[in-house]
Design an enzyme around this catalytic site. Structure first.
Site, mmCIF file in Angstrom:
data_model
loop_
_atom_site.group_PDB
_atom_site.id
_atom_site.type_symbol
_atom_site.label_atom_id
_atom_site.label_comp_id
_atom_site.label_asym_id
_atom_site.label_seq_id
_atom_site.Cartn_x
_atom_site.Cartn_y
_atom_site.Cartn_z
ATOM 1 C CD GLU A 87 -2.986 1.090 2.397
ATOM 2 O OE1 GLU A 87 -3.550 1.988 2.524
ATOM 3 O OE2 GLU A 87 -3.197 -0.121 2.787
ATOM 4 C CE LYS A 104 -6.347 -0.969 5.497
ATOM 5 N NZ LYS A 104 -5.728 0.025 4.582
ATOM 6 C CG ASP A 117 0.301 -16.422 11.920
ATOM 7 O OD1 ASP A 117 -0.465 -15.830 11.268
ATOM 8 O OD2 ASP A 117 0.058 -17.648 12.297
ATOM 9 C CG HIS A 168 -3.556 6.605 -0.417
ATOM 10 N ND1 HIS A 168 -2.988 5.656 0.190
ATOM 11 C CD2 HIS A 168 -4.344 6.255 -1.295
ATOM 12 C CE1 HIS A 168 -3.051 4.401 -0.434
ATOM 13 N NE2 HIS A 168 -4.081 4.891 -1.233
#
Length: 429
Positions: free
Chosen positions: A81, A259, A275, A373
């Site tokens: 991202e 998030k 993990d 972004h």
């Protein structure tokens, strides 16, 4: 290693220059440098998972400006991202001169769960399990003498009665110190080996025997003071605190808020071969521990008018075993951070999560999340449109000036610049 994480213009360096810089400062060998770009061999990939036919690459970058527990560190992050690494680096800069980010871990304890069904006297069975506690712990620890020799192993047991729609289950928790391993293999092996004894003691039938990813005895806490001036002033800071309060009160907002935390944390977890699913599952479960899904972070003002952030989250990661040792790039990532224990790694991950969350809140509270972004995303679009080399930045600059990041427009800009034509808004000539 004595690396300064504040390197002016680090993001402006070429890839080769960044690699040369980190290789010198982290004492990477020539072989390690080659592995940074080479990734896994097919033989290694085939030994890690089933039915291997290839690999998929994820960009590995370095977050700069981090000072964690007084130690300057570049933190490797693996993510697809755009803006994630830049955002974490920018937020860390706001804390650097005020001491950086401090972390604390509650230890390396994991839980293994053993589910027992078909018990006619569950309360009495619970008592019998506690009566055989020492025997149960001893049998488990015999399965991993190496872990026990390192100071780990089963340290306690808990016995819970879980009421379901059909019955009362007996669920035994093995409380295991897994030290510098994430611990899934050790805990699962112990849970399986002791099950016959559990059935004998309880008179019930053991079904599930597996680790819990809600590692509430393996918490890491991060705290940082961030300069209000560097964040843009009092009004923006006030908006950041309001955004946190919104997330803490509303699960719809909290999901996106958290998030943002995981954007940072997961990137470091992935870079170090740990993990990602276990860490994310544990984090989101912990955010719901009060019965309502809430923010993993808190944000408030201190007496000096600066922003103070804290994060508390389960962190089941290791520096030994699994892909942390199989994947050569994961080993290099650990070397770059110069971490010596799983707890130290957990602190680095939490520090990035805290900074990443702040970066998201700051963008939302000021110019909006899309401005920075989309400029970074425009690089991907320019490449898709066929731009190469210096042309990529020219396309991005033009799209930024127009504030038009549609792929169709970027394609027009790219084609016009390729032909050496002037570009006008909305069309080429």
């Amino acid at each position: 290693m004595n690396t300064h994480s504040r390197v002016k213009g680090f993001y402006k360096l070429s890839v080769a220059e960044r690699v040369k810089w980190i290789a010198a400062n982290a004492c990477l060998t020539e072989e390690e440098v080659q592995k940074l770009s080479g990734g896994l061999s097919m033989d290694v990939a085939d030994s890690m998972v089933e039915n291997v036919i290839g690999q998929i690459g994820t960009p590995l970058g370095l977050a700069a400006n981090f000072k964690v527990n007084g130690k300057d560190v570049f933190i490797p992050m693996a993510t697809e991202e755009p803006s994630v690494i830049a955002a974490a680096s920018n937020a860390a800069k706001a804390a650097y001169d005020l001491g950086g980010i401090y972390t604390f871990s509650t230890g390396t304890i994991m839980r293994g769960q053993i589910q027992v069904l078909d018990i006619c006297d569950p309360y009495a069975a619970r008592a019998r399990v506690y009566e055989h506690k020492e025997e149960i712990m001893e049998q488990c620890n015999l399965k991993d003498p190496t872990l026990v020799a390192l100071g780990g192993g089963v340290k306690d047991i808990e016995v819970h009665l879980v009421n379901t729609v059909r019955e009362t289950m007996l669920v035994i928790h093995l409380i295991v110190d897994t030290k510098d391993a994430m611990g899934a293999n050790a805990v699962n092996t112990m849970a399986e080996c002791v099950s016959p004894l559990i059935e004998k003691v309880t008179g019930g039938r053991v079904v599930l025997r597996i680790i819990s990813n809600l590692a509430d005895k393996r918490l890491v806490r991060a705290r940082g003071v961030f300069s209000s001036e560097l964040l843009g002033g009092g009004e923006i800071v006030k908006n950041i605190i309001s955004a946190f309060e919104f997330a803490d009160a509303d699960p719809y907002r909290a999901a996106t808020h958290n998030k943002g935390v995981m954007n940072g944390m997961t990137a470091v977890v992935l870079a170090t071969g740990n993990d990602t699913r276990a860490v994310e599952a544990g984090a989101h479960a912990y955010a719901s521990r009060t019965g309502k899904y809430r923010s993993l972070t808190t944000w408030e003002l201190n007496k000096d008018g600066n922003l103070v952030g804290t994060l508390e989250v389960p962190m089941a990661v290791g520096i030994i075993g699994g892909a942390t040792k199989t994947n050569p790039v994961a080993k290099i990532a650990l070397k770059i951070m110069d971490v010596k224990t799983a707890e130290e790694l957990a602190g680095m991950i939490a520090a990035v999560g805290l900074a990443e969350n702040l970066a998201s809140l700051r963008a939302l509270s000021a110019e909006g999340i899309q401005t920075g972004h989309m400029r970074l995303h425009a690089k991907n679009l320019a490449i898709m449109a066929g731009a190469k080399g210096d042309l990529i930045e020219q396309v991005v600059q033009r799209a930024t000036e127009e504030k038009d990041f549609r792929y169709s427009r970027i394609l027009e800009i790219t084609n016009s610049l390729k032909r050496g034509e002037d570009v006008v808004d909305g069309a080429s000539e």
